[in-house]
Each structure stands twice: as C-alpha cells, then as structure tokens.
Design an enzyme around this catalytic site. Structure first.
Site, PDB file in Angstrom:
ATOM      1  N   ASP A   1       2.756  -8.001   5.743  1.00  0.00           N
ATOM      2  CA  ASP A   1       1.793  -7.325   4.885  1.00  0.00           C
ATOM      3  C   ASP A   1       0.420  -7.966   5.120  1.00  0.00           C
ATOM      4  O   ASP A   1       0.334  -9.083   5.642  1.00  0.00           O
ATOM      5  CB  ASP A   1       2.252  -7.499   3.435  1.00  0.00           C
ATOM      6  CG  ASP A   1       1.224  -7.005   2.458  1.00  0.00           C
ATOM      7  OD1 ASP A   1       0.767  -5.855   2.601  1.00  0.00           O
ATOM      8  OD2 ASP A   1       0.863  -7.784   1.547  1.00  0.00           O
TER       9      ASP A   1
ATOM     10  N   ASP B   1      -2.893  -7.813   2.727  1.00  0.00           N
ATOM     11  CA  ASP B   1      -3.543  -8.424   1.564  1.00  0.00           C
ATOM     12  C   ASP B   1      -2.532  -9.184   0.703  1.00  0.00           C
ATOM     13  O   ASP B   1      -1.501  -8.638   0.305  1.00  0.00           O
ATOM     14  CB  ASP B   1      -4.228  -7.351   0.704  1.00  0.00           C
ATOM     15  CG  ASP B   1      -5.238  -6.530   1.500  1.00  0.00           C
ATOM     16  OD1 ASP B   1      -5.467  -6.828   2.688  1.00  0.00           O
ATOM     17  OD2 ASP B   1      -5.790  -5.569   0.932  1.00  0.00           O
TER      18      ASP B   1
END
Ligand SMILES: [Mg+2]
Ligand SMILES: [Zn+2]
Length: 189
Positions: free
Chosen positions: A8, A10
C-alpha cells in the site's frame, strides 16, 4: 513464478497526509528504503493504492502522475525497482473494478509477471488491504502505521485469523524474512 510484495502507499511506505496533491506532502518513513532494498532481493515489488481524491476533484491527475514519478525516482535513487504503481482513482460509490479490495491490479500483475501468490505478501494499513490479501490467497500483513490503529477494530474475526499484524513496515519486513527462511508461510498452505 515470481514472488511479490504488494505494498500500500499511504500509511505504509509514506506517511498518511490525507489526499496528497503536492510533492511536499510525500514523506517516506525512515525505514522505507532499507526495507524495500531487502525485500527486493526475494520479491518483485508493486505499489497498489486507492486515490479517490482524484474522482472527488481534490487531487489533480497531473499532480498524481508527478507524485508517482517522484516516488519512483526516489526509489531508483536508492536502487529500488518498483515494477508498477497501480492506482485506482475512483470513489467507492463508482463501483469500479480496480478499487481495493478488488483484485484487478493483482490479477494484472499476475498476468504480466506470473506471481506465485501463495508465497507473496500484501502489506497495508487498511482492512481493504487485508481483504485483498485474503481474496487472492496471498499472505496479508496489517501495519499499525497510517490508519492502521484507527481501523484496527474494523477487522473482523475471520480477517484477524488469516493475517499478521505488525507495528510498521520494518517489523513486517522482519516477519516476511523469518517466514521465508523458515519455509513457514503457514496460513493457507
Ligand atoms: Mg493506506
Ligand atoms: Zn477504480
């Protein structure tokens, strides 16, 4: 077949600063580059990110491209090869095919790079990352950085059974190497 780590963006490799529309808001965790350098010795690296701010008009798509070029440049400065940044720019209510936890981008990676999913990992700070890991039968690691603490209680029992929970990408990386060195990925095979 290639093993992969699907990261991922953020709250996992950079700090979560809400809808990021400006390069100055890109802040890497101090361990990010070291971790990815280690991981790429064994795994192909991909970033998969949901950026609904684009569809909402909060993030300019030109800026998004600049942000992703900047991330790739920083990675390359550190000798890190990110195979692809896959980005969904839709809102949840758009019901698109690519927003995590939909498997669209992992399917695309699999088609192009032929990924051994059972021996691959998905690392993220949101329940949708975990749901994605479970759907593709990869190994999920939930990190408590970013929104990880906040959303932790949204993980259901089934999800908690099937994943590992670590404080950040650094401890997730340590876990990944422990697992591959012991040959015990464990949760699915
Ligand atoms: Mg995140
Ligand atoms: Zn989408």
């Amino acid at each position: 077949m290639n093993k992969a780590v699907f990261l991922d963006r953020d709250g996992t490799i950079i700090k979560d600063r809400g809808h990021i529309n400006d390069l100055k808001d890109i802040v890497f965790y101090n361990y990010t580059f070291d971790c990815l350098k280690e991981l790429q010795k064994e795994f192909l690296l991909f970033i998969i990110t949901n950026q609904p701010g684009v569809a909402k008009g909060i993030i300019n798509s030109g800026n998004l491209n600049r942000i992703h070029s900047y991330i790739l440049q920083k990675m390359s400065d550190h000798g890190i090869d990110i195979k692809e940044i896959y980005c969904c720019t839709h809102r949840k209510e758009d019901n698109c095919i690519c927003r995590k936890p939909n498997t669209f981008f992992i399917d695309a990676a699999n088609d192009k790079y032929s990924i051994d999913l059972e021996n691959s990992f998905v690392v993220g700070d949101h329940p949708s990352d975990i749901e994605l890991a479970i759907k593709v039968k990869a190994n999920g690691i939930y990190v408590l950085t970013g929104h990880g603490q906040k959303h932790f209680r949204e993980l259901n029992f089934n999800q908690k059974q099937k994943i590992r929970i670590r404080s950040n990408l650094k401890s997730a990386t340590r876990t990944i190497f422990k697992l591959i060195n012991n040959g015990t990925y464990g949760l699915y095979n």
